[in-house]
Design a protein around this motif. Sequence first.
Motif, PDB file in Angstrom:
ATOM      1  N   PHE A 206      72.209 107.331  62.433  1.00  0.00           N
ATOM      2  CA  PHE A 206      71.364 107.942  61.287  1.00  0.00           C
ATOM      3  C   PHE A 206      71.803 107.877  59.723  1.00  0.00           C
ATOM      4  N   ARG A 207      73.178 108.798  60.017  1.00  0.00           N
ATOM      5  CA  ARG A 207      73.032 108.301  57.983  1.00  0.00           C
ATOM      6  C   ARG A 207      73.296 107.608  57.535  1.00  0.00           C
ATOM      7  N   PHE A 208      73.534 106.450  58.067  1.00  0.00           N
ATOM      8  CA  PHE A 208      73.613 104.377  57.873  1.00  0.00           C
ATOM      9  C   PHE A 208      72.245 104.740  57.200  1.00  0.00           C
ATOM     10  N   ILE A 223      76.169  97.775  46.101  1.00  0.00           N
ATOM     11  CA  ILE A 223      76.845  99.068  46.434  1.00  0.00           C
ATOM     12  C   ILE A 223      75.757  99.716  47.208  1.00  0.00           C
ATOM     13  N   GLY A 224      74.623  99.612  47.010  1.00  0.00           N
ATOM     14  CA  GLY A 224      74.135 100.340  48.393  1.00  0.00           C
ATOM     15  C   GLY A 224      74.287 100.299  50.038  1.00  0.00           C
ATOM     16  N   PHE A 225      74.441  99.220  50.148  1.00  0.00           N
ATOM     17  CA  PHE A 225      75.415  99.321  51.310  1.00  0.00           C
ATOM     18  C   PHE A 225      76.669  99.568  51.370  1.00  0.00           C
ATOM     19  N   ILE A 226      77.917  99.638  50.547  1.00  0.00           N
ATOM     20  CA  ILE A 226      78.951 100.421  50.645  1.00  0.00           C
ATOM     21  C   ILE A 226      78.703 101.773  50.954  1.00  0.00           C
ATOM     22  N   ILE A 227      77.779 102.775  50.093  1.00  0.00           N
ATOM     23  CA  ILE A 227      77.984 104.226  50.099  1.00  0.00           C
ATOM     24  C   ILE A 227      76.936 103.533  51.687  1.00  0.00           C
ATOM     25  N   SER A 228      75.939 103.565  51.729  1.00  0.00           N
ATOM     26  CA  SER A 228      75.450 104.069  53.152  1.00  0.00           C
ATOM     27  C   SER A 228      76.395 103.390  54.656  1.00  0.00           C
ATOM     28  N   LEU A 229      77.177 102.312  54.579  1.00  0.00           N
ATOM     29  CA  LEU A 229      78.484 102.391  55.764  1.00  0.00           C
ATOM     30  C   LEU A 229      79.088 103.335  55.341  1.00  0.00           C
ATOM     31  N   TYR A 230      79.785 103.408  53.903  1.00  0.00           N
ATOM     32  CA  TYR A 230      80.680 104.602  54.303  1.00  0.00           C
ATOM     33  C   TYR A 230      80.770 106.035  53.873  1.00  0.00           C
TER      34      TYR A 230
END
Length: 251
Positions: A206-208, A223-230
């Motif tokens: 859910f956080r992703f 960068i949006g994908f990396i922020i969401s994944l991490y």
Amino acid sequence: MEKITAIIPTGNEEHNIVDAIKSVDFADEIMIVDSFSNDKTIELATPLVHTILQREYVNSASQKNWAIPKAKHKWIFLLDADERVTKKLKKEITDILKSKSILSGFWISRQNYFMGKKVRFSGWRGDKVIRLFKRDECKYENKHVHSEIISNGKIGKLKHKIIHNTYNSKEKYLKKLNQYAKWQAQDYKEKVKKINIYHTSIKPLFRFIKHYIIQLGLLDGYIGFIISLYQAKAVKMRYYYLKKIQDENRA
């Protein structure tokens, strides 16, 4: 005009400290609160500031609450070493000092940059912090992570933003999130008594979705994908460390 102390917490910030200090040149006192850096942070800061204090780092709130009462002036501006004050924000702050505001503090929005690129969405869009406040009317809440100012007076909001140059690599971002996860596990000890699949799988997923879909991280590209994944990884790590604490307490 009322006088102000700028406080900059540091820990191995030789790459940031000079520019951070220069951006608070409007302050009547500039104070460095250092957690025993072993790089050139203190050497670079010494000729540019009025006060240098050193203390072992426990957490961000503890470090700041220890330093704030030591400021000479009643107004405090707190700046992290990876942040910068713009000319427009400087003027807004000095105008408040001239006006002798009755407010206890002010929210300031941040414009975040990640890996050198401006973050427009990804859950960072509404990022704001209380950084301008009165020494004797405000303190940080007792939390290990994301502690914010608590005040016995009214808090206003400034128009202009702090520039926040966050992590310049994925590795540094993940390393910081891992440390945050350890600290958050301490904060969650009393909140979560039993860890199950909801905590270890559903919450990270859910956080992703929250960062990437709901908060439009996909519009920030890579960068949006990396922020969401991490961020999803960080949730999973939090409960991993919390389980370790619970297992150790049961042993």
